[in-house]
Design a protein around this motif. Sequence first.
Motif, PDB file in Angstrom:
ATOM      1  N   GLN A 100       0.852  -1.197   0.000  1.00  0.00           N
ATOM      2  CA  GLN A 100       0.000   0.000   0.000  1.00  0.00           C
ATOM      3  C   GLN A 100       0.879   1.235   0.000  1.00  0.00           C
ATOM      4  O   GLN A 100       1.362   1.671   1.035  1.00  0.00           O
ATOM      5  CB  GLN A 100      -0.951   0.020   1.196  1.00  0.00           C
ATOM      6  N   GLU A 101       1.098   1.782  -1.169  1.00  0.00           N
ATOM      7  CA  GLU A 101       1.810   3.041  -1.332  1.00  0.00           C
ATOM      8  C   GLU A 101       1.732   3.455  -2.792  1.00  0.00           C
ATOM      9  O   GLU A 101       1.293   2.683  -3.651  1.00  0.00           O
ATOM     10  CB  GLU A 101       3.278   2.918  -0.887  1.00  0.00           C
ATOM     11  N   ALA A 102       2.099   4.683  -3.082  1.00  0.00           N
ATOM     12  CA  ALA A 102       2.129   5.218  -4.455  1.00  0.00           C
ATOM     13  C   ALA A 102       0.777   5.062  -5.157  1.00  0.00           C
ATOM     14  O   ALA A 102       0.719   4.821  -6.360  1.00  0.00           O
ATOM     15  CB  ALA A 102       3.224   4.539  -5.272  1.00  0.00           C
ATOM     16  N   GLY A 103      -0.308   5.200  -4.386  1.00  0.00           N
ATOM     17  CA  GLY A 103      -1.634   5.134  -4.986  1.00  0.00           C
ATOM     18  C   GLY A 103      -2.118   3.739  -5.299  1.00  0.00           C
ATOM     19  O   GLY A 103      -3.127   3.573  -6.008  1.00  0.00           O
ATOM     20  N   LEU A 130      -5.647   6.885  -9.848  1.00  0.00           N
ATOM     21  CA  LEU A 130      -5.053   7.618 -10.960  1.00  0.00           C
ATOM     22  C   LEU A 130      -5.718   8.989 -11.017  1.00  0.00           C
ATOM     23  O   LEU A 130      -6.864   9.116 -11.440  1.00  0.00           O
ATOM     24  CB  LEU A 130      -5.257   6.866 -12.267  1.00  0.00           C
ATOM     25  N   GLY A 131      -4.995  10.008 -10.566  1.00  0.00           N
ATOM     26  CA  GLY A 131      -5.592  11.339 -10.511  1.00  0.00           C
ATOM     27  C   GLY A 131      -6.737  11.353  -9.520  1.00  0.00           C
ATOM     28  O   GLY A 131      -6.597  10.939  -8.370  1.00  0.00           O
ATOM     29  N   ILE A 257      -6.373   3.196 -25.678  1.00  0.00           N
ATOM     30  CA  ILE A 257      -5.879   3.729 -24.408  1.00  0.00           C
ATOM     31  C   ILE A 257      -5.343   2.586 -23.548  1.00  0.00           C
ATOM     32  O   ILE A 257      -6.015   1.577 -23.348  1.00  0.00           O
ATOM     33  CB  ILE A 257      -7.002   4.468 -23.648  1.00  0.00           C
ATOM     34  N   LYS A 258      -4.119   2.756 -23.068  1.00  0.00           N
ATOM     35  CA  LYS A 258      -3.519   1.792 -22.151  1.00  0.00           C
ATOM     36  C   LYS A 258      -3.278   2.486 -20.816  1.00  0.00           C
ATOM     37  O   LYS A 258      -2.527   3.456 -20.751  1.00  0.00           O
ATOM     38  CB  LYS A 258      -2.208   1.242 -22.724  1.00  0.00           C
ATOM     39  N   ARG A 259      -3.957   1.995 -19.802  1.00  0.00           N
ATOM     40  CA  ARG A 259      -3.894   2.632 -18.496  1.00  0.00           C
ATOM     41  C   ARG A 259      -2.478   2.526 -17.928  1.00  0.00           C
ATOM     42  O   ARG A 259      -1.898   1.446 -17.866  1.00  0.00           O
ATOM     43  CB  ARG A 259      -4.905   1.956 -17.572  1.00  0.00           C
TER      44      ARG A 259
END
Length: 296
Positions: A100-103, A130-131, A257-259
């Motif tokens: 659990q880190e960096a979103g 993401l955002g 689109i590639k997430r």
Amino acid sequence: MPALRGLPAGDDRLLPGKVAGLFDIRRQLWRRIQYIREPHENDKVAAPGLVADLPQGSMILADLGYFAFAWFDALTAAGYWWVSRLRAKTSYTIIHTFYQEAGVLDAVVWLGAYRADRGLHAVRLIRIQLGDRAYTYITNVLDPHQLSAVDIARLYGRRWDIEMAFNLVKTHLNLHLLWSGKTSVILQQVWAVLITSRIVHALHLEIAHRAGADPDEVSLALLVRYLPIFAQDGRDPVAAFVEHGRAAFFIRPSRRIKRQVPCVPPDHIIPLPLEVGLVRTPRHPQRKCGRGEARQ
């Protein structure tokens, strides 16, 4: 369709039914299509029959119309892997956190925090921020080293391949209107349309393979338009498409689109303790599978 919009809600006099499909993402071909007479039938009713002949170890992707604890438990018991989005407001309890880190949250959870609805098998939950948007997935692949959070997000994105297969039929082949007052004739048209699309998909993959391109880089719209022209001129349409594809932009960089998902360093993952239990007593409420739940 406009002609049906004036009918009262639930009036299906002009609806001959619907089809449920199983689409092979790797081969980009239809594996099974099933006709369903009742157009408002819950999607999950036909689901077991659609996947019944899949070999154990297959990975199944499905949208939220198939979200159900009992369905997930049945797939796990049958030896299938699966990935789904998490339905909004679904309760869960975290029993171990891998990372659990960096979103990114990667954890093992129990689905159903209350006694009324509880899953049998623990599942893995991945939440990616993401955002200002959060994407949450669940899977029965509990080992992050076997299937990473990045892989899960990108793999689930391929669920749209079945929609693109329908789009090939309706938009590119322009076979979206079927005319008859008899169900049997409608079904013959449905099967003919899908057989035609299967041929196009096979040619699409053959061209990508010969050209050394990703299938997403080969334009389906241009393939449908120009292959008949090449064939009419007496040329091998696949060879012509491969030969001139890049110069004519039949083959071009994919705009799909590639997430972009933060990569989780393998050494940051906290192993699952051996003493953690992964099975419990389930509770699967019996719900009606009729008109009211046709679009869960």
